[in-house]
Design a protein around this motif. Structure first.
Motif, short mmCIF file in Angstrom:
data_model
loop_
_atom_site.label_atom_id
_atom_site.label_comp_id
_atom_site.label_asym_id
_atom_site.label_seq_id
_atom_site.Cartn_x
_atom_site.Cartn_y
_atom_site.Cartn_z
N MET A 1 0.04 1.38 -1.19
CA MET A 1 -0.85 1.41 -2.34
C MET A 1 -0.04 1.86 -3.56
SD MET A 1 -3.83 0.44 -1.21
CE MET A 1 -5.10 1.04 -2.28
N SER A 2 -0.07 1.08 -4.57
CA SER A 2 0.73 1.37 -5.75
C SER A 2 0.15 2.47 -6.62
CB SER A 2 0.90 0.10 -6.58
OG SER A 2 -0.36 -0.36 -7.05
N ASN A 3 -1.12 2.79 -6.43
CA ASN A 3 -1.75 3.79 -7.30
C ASN A 3 -1.90 5.16 -6.65
OD1 ASN A 3 -3.66 3.00 -5.43
ND2 ASN A 3 -5.34 2.89 -6.88
N ASP B 1 -3.15 -2.21 -5.27
CA ASP B 1 -3.78 -0.98 -5.78
C ASP B 1 -5.25 -0.88 -5.39
OD1 ASP B 1 -4.91 -2.86 -7.41
OD2 ASP B 1 -4.27 -1.96 -9.28
#
Length: 117
Positions: free
Chosen positions: A1-3, A31
């Motif tokens: 997950m990029s966030n 995300d």
């Protein structure tokens, strides 16, 4: 997950309660949990997922668990209520209803912590 901070490390809890943390990365980053779910379904690789997100896919045989004795650490589920509205009957009833309904979702475990209104 990029966030999510620390998403480059995969943390898992083992069968004896021990924690394992290993570097984890790849070319695909998303995300949103539903995007991750779709990527898993499309065969884009492996990654951690909470049971509530993929239980139906596991049950249907569309996804496979590769480390069945390990799981991501639990994540608290909170409901925020405006304090001035906490004693309104319809708000209390909704909180109680949601607490019971959420308990039936696969992978969601109710703790002994009471509901505080």
């Amino acid at each position: 997950m990029s966030n999510i901070a620390g998403a480059d490390t995969l943390s898992l809890e083992g069968p004896n309660g021990e924690s394992q943390a290993v570097p984890f990365g790849g070319r695909l980053r998303v995300d949103h949990g539903l995007a991750a779910r779709e990527a898993y379904l499309a065969g884009r690789g492996i990654g951690p997922a909470h049971l509530w997100l993929v239980d139906d896919l596991l049950s249907d045989g569309q996804l496979e668990t590769i480390l069945p004795d390990y799981a991501p650490p639990p994540v608290p589920l909170n409901m925020l209520i405006v304090p001035e509205r906490a004693n309104i009957t319809r708000v209390r009833l909704m909180v109680e209803f949601l607490a019971e309904a959420v308990a039936d979702i696969p992978g969601i475990e109710r703790t002994t912590t009471p509901i505080r209104i």
